[in-house]
Design a protein around this motif. Structure first.
Motif, mmCIF file in Angstrom:
data_model
loop_
_atom_site.group_PDB
_atom_site.id
_atom_site.type_symbol
_atom_site.label_atom_id
_atom_site.label_comp_id
_atom_site.label_asym_id
_atom_site.label_seq_id
_atom_site.Cartn_x
_atom_site.Cartn_y
_atom_site.Cartn_z
ATOM 1 N N UNK A 1 0.783 -1.233 -0.021
ATOM 2 C CA UNK A 1 -0.164 -0.090 0.035
ATOM 3 C C UNK A 1 0.934 1.407 0.102
ATOM 4 N N UNK A 2 0.593 2.181 -1.107
ATOM 5 C CA UNK A 2 1.402 3.280 -0.827
ATOM 6 C C UNK A 2 0.652 4.453 -0.643
ATOM 7 N N UNK A 3 0.983 5.750 -0.202
ATOM 8 C CA UNK A 3 0.481 6.805 0.211
ATOM 9 C C UNK A 3 -0.202 7.548 -0.928
ATOM 10 N N UNK A 4 0.366 7.675 -2.219
ATOM 11 C CA UNK A 4 -0.322 8.454 -3.268
ATOM 12 C C UNK A 4 -0.014 7.448 -4.578
ATOM 13 N N UNK A 5 -1.266 7.318 -5.192
ATOM 14 C CA UNK A 5 -1.180 6.490 -6.603
ATOM 15 C C UNK A 5 -0.107 7.225 -7.552
ATOM 16 N N UNK A 6 -0.462 8.729 -7.280
ATOM 17 C CA UNK A 6 0.195 9.663 -8.381
ATOM 18 C C UNK A 6 1.421 9.545 -8.191
ATOM 19 N N UNK B 1 -11.240 -2.834 -10.539
ATOM 20 C CA UNK B 1 -12.346 -3.476 -10.276
ATOM 21 C C UNK B 1 -12.299 -3.824 -8.820
ATOM 22 N N UNK B 2 -11.143 -3.849 -8.267
ATOM 23 C CA UNK B 2 -11.075 -4.109 -6.797
ATOM 24 C C UNK B 2 -11.210 -3.017 -5.792
ATOM 25 N N UNK B 3 -11.549 -1.883 -6.559
ATOM 26 C CA UNK B 3 -12.027 -0.744 -5.623
ATOM 27 C C UNK B 3 -11.109 0.259 -5.266
ATOM 28 N N UNK B 4 -9.752 0.024 -5.619
ATOM 29 C CA UNK B 4 -8.872 0.803 -5.305
ATOM 30 C C UNK B 4 -7.957 0.749 -6.526
ATOM 31 N N UNK B 5 -7.183 1.918 -6.428
ATOM 32 C CA UNK B 5 -6.116 2.043 -7.659
ATOM 33 C C UNK B 5 -4.891 1.073 -7.426
ATOM 34 N N UNK B 6 -4.378 0.416 -8.760
ATOM 35 C CA UNK B 6 -3.411 -0.569 -8.626
ATOM 36 C C UNK B 6 -2.275 -0.136 -9.844
ATOM 37 N N UNK B 7 -0.984 -0.601 -9.419
ATOM 38 C CA UNK B 7 -0.106 -0.367 -10.260
ATOM 39 C C UNK B 7 0.829 -1.886 -10.269
ATOM 40 N N UNK B 8 1.017 -2.438 -11.302
ATOM 41 C CA UNK B 8 1.715 -3.780 -11.273
ATOM 42 C C UNK B 8 3.147 -3.478 -11.723
ATOM 43 N N UNK B 9 4.137 -3.967 -11.283
ATOM 44 C CA UNK B 9 5.653 -4.130 -11.887
ATOM 45 C C UNK B 9 6.334 -5.392 -11.873
ATOM 46 N N UNK C 1 -7.801 6.753 -5.673
ATOM 47 C CA UNK C 1 -7.174 7.495 -6.642
ATOM 48 C C UNK C 1 -7.009 8.807 -6.617
ATOM 49 N N UNK C 2 -5.697 9.419 -6.729
ATOM 50 C CA UNK C 2 -5.523 10.869 -6.644
ATOM 51 C C UNK C 2 -4.751 11.356 -8.041
ATOM 52 N N UNK C 3 -5.108 10.866 -9.059
ATOM 53 C CA UNK C 3 -4.358 11.188 -10.026
ATOM 54 C C UNK C 3 -5.289 12.461 -10.841
ATOM 55 N N UNK C 4 -4.719 12.665 -11.969
ATOM 56 C CA UNK C 4 -5.424 13.891 -12.673
ATOM 57 C C UNK C 4 -6.587 13.105 -13.627
#
Length: 130
Positions: A79-84, A104-112, A127-130
């Motif tokens: 879990x990160x503090x800010x998606x952006x 669809x999980x209900x929270x923003x995700x990033x995979x690496x 989600x705190x992006x633009x």
């Protein structure tokens, strides 16, 4: 009944410890912590402030994956503090990723993928992006 208090650590297998340590320390910015003097190579990292850890274990076995990101495959999530801010950091580090701001999980995700093709998910509360 078992009473759980949280996840202590996740272990990942790696082939090249120095390459893996460069990724987790320099690219992702995790802090390496002291590790007992086991008879096999590895490294431990602190993840967040709650005592969770990531353990890297050098292993030449067949447990390492070969493919690209598949979110149904084994992975762990941080879990990160800010998606952006996480996206901006990965961009600056040149790390390819699969972004799912409205997952669809209900929270923003990033995979690496790490250098040994272990899948890591970063997610944020919102989600705190633009």
């Amino acid at each position: 009944m078992i009473t759980y208090s949280g996840i202590h650590h996740v272990s990942l297998t790696v082939r090249d410890l120095e390459r893996a340590k460069a990724f987790y320390t320099k690219v992702l910015g995790l802090n390496e912590i002291e590790r007992p003097p086991f008879d096999f190579a590895g490294a431990w990292y602190a993840v967040g402030e709650g005592g969770q850890q990531l353990h890297l274990i050098v292993h030449e076995g067949e447990t390492l994956r070969q493919g690209e990101i598949n979110t149904r495959d084994g992975h762990f999530a941080i879990r990160v503090g800010s998606y952006k801010e996480a996206i901006a950091w990965l961009d600056r580090q040149g790390v390819p990723y699969e972004a799912r701001p409205f997952a669809k999980a209900g929270f923003p995700q990033i995979y690496v993928l790490d250098p040994d093709r272990n899948i890591i998910e970063f997610n944020a509360e919102q989600y705190d992006g633009e």
